[in-house]
Design an enzyme around this catalytic site. Structure first.
Site, PDB file in Angstrom:
ATOM      1  CB  VAL A  87       4.425  15.344  48.617  1.00  0.00           C
ATOM      2  CG1 VAL A  87       3.312  14.773  49.678  1.00  0.00           C
ATOM      3  CG2 VAL A  87       5.687  13.961  48.782  1.00  0.00           C
ATOM      4  CB  SER A  88       6.921  19.559  46.579  1.00  0.00           C
ATOM      5  OG  SER A  88       5.610  20.027  46.034  1.00  0.00           O
ATOM      6  CB  SER A  89      10.309  18.106  49.564  1.00  0.00           C
ATOM      7  OG  SER A  89       9.681  18.372  50.480  1.00  0.00           O
ATOM      8  CD  GLN A 119       6.075  18.887  51.053  1.00  0.00           C
ATOM      9  OE1 GLN A 119       6.365  18.197  49.872  1.00  0.00           O
ATOM     10  NE2 GLN A 119       5.176  19.465  51.400  1.00  0.00           N
TER      11      GLN A 119
END
Length: 217
Positions: free
Chosen positions: A65-67, A70
């Site tokens: 996931v990016s962040s 999340q």
């Protein structure tokens, strides 16, 4: 002749795995130590480790996931990957990553690439293609093909349109540049940051995405 035994750390290194994975395989009966002391020290037979051919090589799952916000999605990916592989009867390890799909220096991705280059895995499993990288995933897949490593993508589904993919890529780029500009005292940089964030908000609204990652005050 007495069999040569090695401790769990050396055993894991020999097969390109980790002590935690070997302990997991012991609990499931997939790979048992040749000897275990009363204190819990595990010893593995070198001959048994060398006998682990391609058929017994682990299946590697990759989740990203990016962040940080999340994390629940990362956990869902992890659970889905494990459940899918368990249903197939595959011995599995899951590599988790946190970071942009355009960041090639993530710790998990570096570990995955090293395992591919050393051919220490039998297959690579992803929930979706874009969980690997935003750009360059085809190159990784080509490396897998050269090494004889199978690629499994659980959810292929309907491919997004060219416009949707382009918009997502632009959002990724805006996020990266915004993070680099954030904190700069230059008026020029602050104006550019504001313009980038406005552009990102406009694209996100068009796509129905309202939690676009950006530096926070």
């Amino acid at each position: 002749m007495e069999r040569k035994l090695v401790k769990i750390g050396e055993a894991a290194a020999m097969i390109g795995s980790t002590p935690a994975t070997l302990r997991k395989w012991e609990s499931t009966g997939e790979l048992l130590p040749a000897r275990k002391t009363k204190g819990g020290t595990r010893y593995y037979a070198v001959a048994d480790l060398l006998a682990l051919g391609d058929v017994d090589a682990p299946t590697i799952c990759y989740a990203r996931v990016s962040s940080h916000d999340q994390k629940s999605d990362l956990d869902r990916q992890h659970e889905m990957l494990e459940a899918y592989c368990a249903a197939k009867g595959w011995r599995t390890e899951v590599i988790r990553d946190l970071g942009s799909g355009m960041n090639y220096r993530k710790k998990g991705l570096q570990t995955l690439l090293e395992m591919i280059l050393r051919r220490q895995m039998r297959r690579l499993v992803l929930t979706h293609k874009d969980r690997l990288l935003r750009f360059g995933s085809e190159l990784v897949f080509s490396l897998c093909e050269i090494q004889g490593i199978e690629i499994v993508i659980i959810h292929k589904g309907e491919q997004p349109s060219f416009e949707e993919e382009l918009a997502q890529d632009v959002l990724e780029i805006i996020t990266v540049f915004s993070a680099r500009l954030y904190g700069s005292r230059s008026r020029k940089h602050k104006k550019l940051l504001a313009d980038l964030q406005s552009a990102g908000d406009a694209i996100a609204e068009e796509l129905g995405i309202y939690d676009v990652a950006r530096p926070q005050d």
